[in-house]
Design an enzyme around this catalytic site. Structure first.
Site, short mmCIF file in Angstrom:
data_model
loop_
_atom_site.label_atom_id
_atom_site.label_comp_id
_atom_site.label_asym_id
_atom_site.label_seq_id
_atom_site.Cartn_x
_atom_site.Cartn_y
_atom_site.Cartn_z
N ASP A 6 0.87 -1.18 0.00
CA ASP A 6 0.00 0.00 0.00
C ASP A 6 0.90 1.23 0.00
O ASP A 6 1.99 1.18 -0.54
CB ASP A 6 -0.96 -0.02 1.20
CG ASP A 6 -2.28 0.70 0.92
OD1 ASP A 6 -2.23 1.88 0.54
OD2 ASP A 6 -3.35 0.09 1.06
N HIS B 148 1.66 2.00 -3.35
CA HIS B 148 0.68 2.85 -4.03
C HIS B 148 1.18 4.27 -4.21
O HIS B 148 0.71 4.99 -5.08
CB HIS B 148 -0.64 2.84 -3.27
CG HIS B 148 -1.31 1.51 -3.26
ND1 HIS B 148 -2.51 1.27 -2.63
CD2 HIS B 148 -0.97 0.32 -3.84
CE1 HIS B 148 -2.86 0.01 -2.79
NE2 HIS B 148 -1.93 -0.60 -3.52
#
Length: 606
Positions: free
Chosen positions: A401, A434
């Protein structure tokens, strides 16, 4: 730590007086005459013990000619920052490889501005100065000196002496907690070589938790080993989340407790045991990296270990699957209301949820750590929420993430919270994730005064990622992203959006009538190679007069099939922004925006 003026300062590229004189008179002076010394040499919060001291410094305003730095202790040369970083930083081998592959010399060259002095004597004062070094080896004058004393040799509380087995199968929670509880002020709780399976552990003030070489703290796979009375994310949140593997939290969530002076250090490993692991992959340096099954709230039964057990337990209590998945998995580390934290030297593996969470903290340092959480769902690197003072440097991130994330509350009630402010992120390598540096999606109380510089990325979804919604309030402001090199962005190099949606998020807050906003953001001296998707993407909400504003892009170059898509932006500047490999098409797509200035942009907007 950095003060507000440090993180928001935007030094101009100015010539020194000697350089101006050289140009005016038409002859050359020695290179050293133009070199400026580094400034604000400092020892980060708790970045020292009985054997080592870490130094960091800010580059001089005119640093174009600086190729290295040399560090002196008590007037004696210790070494150079580049060579030292090769030894101590897990990011540096990847940074070196990145530039070895840059055959066309396309990328901006970063500067390394930290040094770890090792092999020092306990309880001994040291006086450090730093000098800038030019390409010919000449040095600047000394920086201002900084003095630091090493600590006395700490009392050691070995968990084996409290009954820990370290065999990878016995549950060692009680033994490790007993060592922590017995620990005296300034002590070290030591996990020697071995695998220590454990449930939730609770730290206290004025202590160090150390995982020795070959030691792994392994999270138990049983949901019942993580108390459900862990913490709530914000004062107005409704869901009580389970404890993490390592906590600085009250054991009774109804009580308030403040902590101070906590160190968590390696060189061992903290493994959350959250997900099943696929076969390792070889990275670009030939090292094996773990690859965890990328799951979601429909596949956790097949992919999860601790994650599976915790979601199943929550569902059995009557919670719906979506909320159980989004709220009831344990993070690796959660600290709340702690002043002075140092994380150093350890490796992070496989959290069931997030990696390292810092809630309402003050003065937190993350240095020389390794994060291998790809592609664990929600497996962020390090997060800060409503905190003041953060320093993140020399770390390797390969995450499932966001890598470095900042949050500041959600919705209408966030206006009563403190902002997230004052952070310095530098000399890190970001492989997967991300976003390299991320502001949001929780922006309610404002994220502000962030400086990210001298970082390298290869393969993240985005570089600078700013995300909010039209009902979140707040936003991010006074953010600088500069002097960095990026390759192979998957989605956007830079994104500023009000169109963010997390399918696992629980809307347990009052919506605001005020949209989030990103303003006073400066991006300068950044190279982006093989940018895919949008190189620059701005999504405001112009229909509701919700514009982002005050974006400044200077000396940024892109290669690859990327485009700049801008909607809902005002009063912003783009100077010397260059696109190559456009195939003859104009990369600029601008709509519903006003007050934009373009200078030296190639090719320019229509």
């Amino acid at each position: 730590m950095l003060d507000q003026n440090t993180t928001t300062a935007l030094p101009r590229r100015v010539l020194t007086r000697s350089a101006v004189a050289t140009l005016a008179l038409g002859f050359s002076l020695p290179l050293w005459a133009a070199l400026q010394a580094p400034v604000k040499v400092q020892v980060p919060t708790l970045a020292f013990d009985d054997q080592e001291i870490i130094l960091v410094w800010e580059k001089p305003a005119d640093h174009a000619a600086v190729k290295d730095y040399r560090v002196y202790a008590n007037g004696v040369l210790l070494g150079s920052s580049n060579a030292n970083n090769d030894r101590v930083s897990p990011a540096k081998p990847y940074i070196n490889r990145f530039y070895e592959q840059d055959k066309a010399n396309f990328h901006h060259r970063i500067g390394i501005h930290s040094y770890t002095a090792q092999g020092l004597k306990p309880d001994t004062p040291y006086r450090f100065t730093v000098r800038s070094v030019g390409a010919d080896g000449q040095e600047s004058a000394d920086s201002q000196a900084v003095e630091q004393r090493t600590t006395p040799v700490p009392a050691v509380f070995d968990v084996m002496q409290y009954g820990a087995k370290g065999d990878g199968s016995s549950l060692d929670t009680q033994a490790i907690q007993s060592a922590i509880d017995a620990c005296t002020v300034g002590c070290k709780v030591l996990l020697p070589k071995g695998i220590y399976k454990s449930g939730a552990l609770y730290l206290k003030s004025n202590m160090t938790l150390q995982m020795a070489e070959g030691a792994t703290l392994l999270g138990s796979e049983r949901a019942e080993d993580y108390p459900l009375a862990g913490y709530i994310q914000y004062p107005y949140s409704t869901t009580v989340r389970p404890a993490s593997l390592i906590n600085a939290l009250p054991r009774d969530p109804k009580q308030h407790q403040r902590f101070e002076n906590i160190r968590i250090v390696g060189p061992g490993t903290i493994d959350g045991n959250g997900w099943k692991r696929q076969a390792d992959v070889l990275d670009e340096t030939g090292q094996a990296l773990p690859f965890y099954l990328p799951s979601d709230n429909t596949r956790y039964m097949l992919d999860g270990v601790l994650a599976k057990a915790q979601v199943e337990q929550a569902v059995a209590r009557g919670m719906n699957v979506k909320d159980a998945y989004g709220q009831m998995r344990s993070s690796l580390i959660t600290l709340r209301d702690v002043k002075n934290v140092f994380y150093g030297g350890f490796t992070v593996l496989n959290p069931a949820y997030h990696g390292i969470m810092n809630l309402e903290t003050e003065n937190v340092v993350l240095a020389n750590t390794t994060h291998k959480t790809y592609d664990a769902n929600n497996g962020d690197g390090i997060e800060f929420a409503n905190s003041k003072g953060a320093m993140v440097f020399n770390n390797f991130f390969d995450t499932g993430d966001d890598c470095v994330n900042f949050a500041a509350g959600t919705g209408a009630d966030a206006v009563h919270q403190k902002p997230q402010e004052d952070a310095w992120i530098f000399n890190n390598f970001f492989r997967k994730g991300h976003g390299m540096v991320v502001a949001g999606s929780h922006t309610g109380a404002w994220i502000q005064n962030i400086l990210a510089e001298d970082n390298v990325s290869d393969g993240t979804d985005a570089g600078l990622r700013m995300k909010s919604t039209n009902f979140m309030d707040g936003g991010a402001r006074n953010v600088t992203f500069r002097d960095s090199a990026i390759r192979n962005t998957v989605k956007q190099a830079f994104i500023f959006t009000l169109d963010y949606n997390d399918p696992n998020a629980k809307l347990d807050y009052r919506r605001s009538t005020v949209p989030g906003q990103f303003r006073d953001i400066r991006v300068s001296d950044v190279s982006v190679e093989n940018a895919r998707g949008a190189s620059i993407e701005v999504k405001g909400d112009s229909k509701n007069s919700a514009y982002h504003e005050g974006l400044v892009f200077e000396r940024v170059r892109f290669s690859g099939p990327a485009k700049a898509r801008i909607d809902g932006l005002k009063d912003s500047q783009f100077a010397e922004v260059v696109f190559t490999d456009t195939g003859g098409t104009n990369p600029w797509q601008v709509s519903d925006s006003q007050g934009l200035s373009f200078k030296g942009v190639e090719p320019g907007p229509l």
